[in-house]
Design an enzyme around this catalytic site. Sequence first.
Site, PDB file in Angstrom:
ATOM      1  N   ARG A  56     -10.299 -13.063  10.860  1.00  0.00           N
ATOM      2  CA  ARG A  56      -9.485 -11.876  10.541  1.00  0.00           C
ATOM      3  C   ARG A  56     -10.401 -10.691  10.269  1.00  0.00           C
ATOM      4  O   ARG A  56     -11.372 -10.805   9.517  1.00  0.00           O
ATOM      5  CB  ARG A  56      -8.621 -12.158   9.309  1.00  0.00           C
ATOM      6  CG  ARG A  56      -7.912 -10.931   8.720  1.00  0.00           C
ATOM      7  CD  ARG A  56      -7.033 -11.352   7.544  1.00  0.00           C
ATOM      8  NE  ARG A  56      -6.430 -10.232   6.847  1.00  0.00           N
ATOM      9  CZ  ARG A  56      -6.845  -9.761   5.668  1.00  0.00           C
ATOM     10  NH1 ARG A  56      -7.900 -10.316   5.061  1.00  0.00           N
ATOM     11  NH2 ARG A  56      -6.233  -8.743   5.092  1.00  0.00           N
ATOM     12  N   ARG A  70       0.168   6.465  -2.921  1.00  0.00           N
ATOM     13  CA  ARG A  70      -0.669   6.666  -4.101  1.00  0.00           C
ATOM     14  C   ARG A  70      -0.236   7.900  -4.878  1.00  0.00           C
ATOM     15  O   ARG A  70       0.342   8.845  -4.323  1.00  0.00           O
ATOM     16  CB  ARG A  70      -2.141   6.808  -3.696  1.00  0.00           C
ATOM     17  CG  ARG A  70      -2.685   5.579  -2.983  1.00  0.00           C
ATOM     18  CD  ARG A  70      -4.185   5.679  -2.734  1.00  0.00           C
ATOM     19  NE  ARG A  70      -4.677   4.519  -1.999  1.00  0.00           N
ATOM     20  CZ  ARG A  70      -4.958   3.350  -2.553  1.00  0.00           C
ATOM     21  NH1 ARG A  70      -4.804   3.184  -3.860  1.00  0.00           N
ATOM     22  NH2 ARG A  70      -5.399   2.343  -1.825  1.00  0.00           N
ATOM     23  N   LYS A 107       3.544  -9.374   8.436  1.00  0.00           N
ATOM     24  CA  LYS A 107       3.180  -9.731   7.060  1.00  0.00           C
ATOM     25  C   LYS A 107       4.393  -9.475   6.151  1.00  0.00           C
ATOM     26  O   LYS A 107       4.908  -8.361   6.105  1.00  0.00           O
ATOM     27  CB  LYS A 107       1.993  -8.891   6.600  1.00  0.00           C
ATOM     28  CG  LYS A 107       0.714  -9.191   7.365  1.00  0.00           C
ATOM     29  CD  LYS A 107      -0.366  -8.175   7.066  1.00  0.00           C
ATOM     30  CE  LYS A 107      -0.827  -8.210   5.624  1.00  0.00           C
ATOM     31  NZ  LYS A 107      -1.932  -7.243   5.398  1.00  0.00           N
ATOM     32  N   THR A 135      -3.530 -15.213   0.713  1.00  0.00           N
ATOM     33  CA  THR A 135      -3.838 -14.501  -0.536  1.00  0.00           C
ATOM     34  C   THR A 135      -4.159 -15.417  -1.714  1.00  0.00           C
ATOM     35  O   THR A 135      -3.341 -16.239  -2.107  1.00  0.00           O
ATOM     36  CB  THR A 135      -2.715 -13.527  -0.964  1.00  0.00           C
ATOM     37  OG1 THR A 135      -2.160 -12.883   0.166  1.00  0.00           O
ATOM     38  CG2 THR A 135      -3.283 -12.482  -1.916  1.00  0.00           C
TER      39      THR A 135
END
Length: 478
Positions: free
Chosen positions: A35, A76, A217, A275
Site C-alpha cells: 500500500r 480542518r 474505505k 488499522t
Amino acid sequence: MRRLRRIKILATLGPASSDLAMIRRLFEAGADVFRINMSHTPHDKMRELVATIRNVESSYGRPIGILVDLQGPKLRLGAFAEGAVQLQNGQTFTLDSDKTPGDATRVNLPHPEILAALRPGHALLLDDGKVRLIAEETTKEHAVTRVVVGGKMSDRKGVSLPDTDLPVSAMTPKDRADLEAALVTGVDWIALSFVQRADDVIEAKKMIRGRAAVMAKIEKPQAIDRLADIIEASDALMVARGDLGVELPLERVPSLQKQMTRMARRAGKPVVVATQMLESMIQSPVPTRAEVSDVATAVYEGADAIMLSAESAAGKFPVEAVSTMNRIGEEVERDPIYRDVIMAQRPAPESTAGDAIADAARQIAETLDLPALICWTSSGSTAVRVARERPKPPIVAITPNITAGRRLAVVWGVHCVVAEDARDQDDMVNRAGQIAFRDGFVRAGQRVIIVAGVPLGIPGTTNMVRIASVGPEGDANI
C-alpha cells in the site's frame, strides 16, 4: 513462492520500508500487496516505489498487488491568534466563516460546505474526537456550539461530523492528480477515502475507466447506512476502523467489522480489515496479546486480507510485524475450529452459472479431499467466485493477464500464476496439472479439480468443471 495461509497481508510502505532490500524482505516475510499512502507520498516517490515493487515481482516471478490509497478531503479548523486555546465543558464556542485568527470563543471553519450542512443537534468531533461539540444554532455563516467534552485545541486540527451528510465529493483536486499519476504507473488497486455513498465510487470509476480496481474505505457513519449500494458499486471493501472508531462509538466497531466482512463475502467482493492491528509493534518487536487476538479474529471471520499501516511504514520493526501477522494467519488456519467457523458463515450461491459452478467445485474438491482447486481465468472473476466459497484446498489461479494476477493478490486463498493462455481444453488440463505440480500443491498420482470458462479466454464465462489425475511429470489427464 507459496504461502501457507489463505488470508492475504497488505503492508504499507513508508520511511521505514522504501528501498529495494526492505521491500524484498517484506515480501519474503509474507506481504502479498503493498500500500502506498498518498497522504504522505509525492508523485516522484510513488513512481519510485512502484518501480521497486515491480523489480521485486520480476525477481520472484509471482504477481504482487499495489494499492494506492487516496487521501480524501481533510476538514480542518483555521488558526488561533495564540496558537491554541483551552475549551471548557459547557461553554459556547462558535465556528464561522471569518478568517480572523480565533480565540477561546470562536475560530474560523474554512469549509462553507460544513456550515451549510450542519443542523442543530449535530455533533462535531475535533482532533480525532478528543474534543466534542454539539451544534445549537446554525446558519451558512456560522455555527454556535456547546462544548460537551472540552480540552486543548490548536491550529488546523481535524474536524469530523458523524451526524452530517456532507455534499462533497470523496475526491479533492489533489486526489484527482494523485489518481491520474498512479494510473499512469499501472497500479492495481485504488483505495477511495471519505466514501459516503455509492455515487462516490461511481465517480471514481468514471475517471479510472477500468485501469485499476476500486476499494471503498468504510470510515464514515454515512457509509454504513448505504453499505449494500457501496459494496455493489465497488470492487472491494476496506474496514477502516481508525476513522470509523472516531465518528462512531468504539463499541460498535467490532460488530460493524463482522457485518461488513460477511456482507462483502456474500457479494463476492474482497474485504480488507485495517488499522491498528499490531499498533504496539511500531515501537516493540512483539505485539500485545490483545493485538494477536484482534488479528486472529479477522482471520476467523474469513476476511480476504489484513493490513499493516504505520507498523510497516514508519515502525522500528516492519519485517517482524509482517512475519508476526503471517504466523498468526498460519496458526489460526491450522485450528480445526477455523474450518467450522468458515463453513458456518458460507453464503448460499447466487443464481448464476458461475456461482453454481464455483459452489459445485468446492463441494467436489472437499468430498474427494483433493489437494488443489485450479482456476483458469482471464479477468480473475472465476478465481474470485471460487474464493467466495472459501474451499478447504488451496486455489491455484492461472491467468494470461498479469493485471488480473496482480489484482488477485488481495483475494483470499488464491495463489496466482501468470502463464500463456491454453490452446484448447486438453492443453488447459495438462498445464493445470504441471503448474500445480511445479508449485508444490499436488504430487504425482493425485487428482485435481479444474474450473474454467469455455470458450477459453472470454471473461465471465465460468461454466466448466473437470477432474484430472496428475502424472509423474506433472502432466494431467482426465
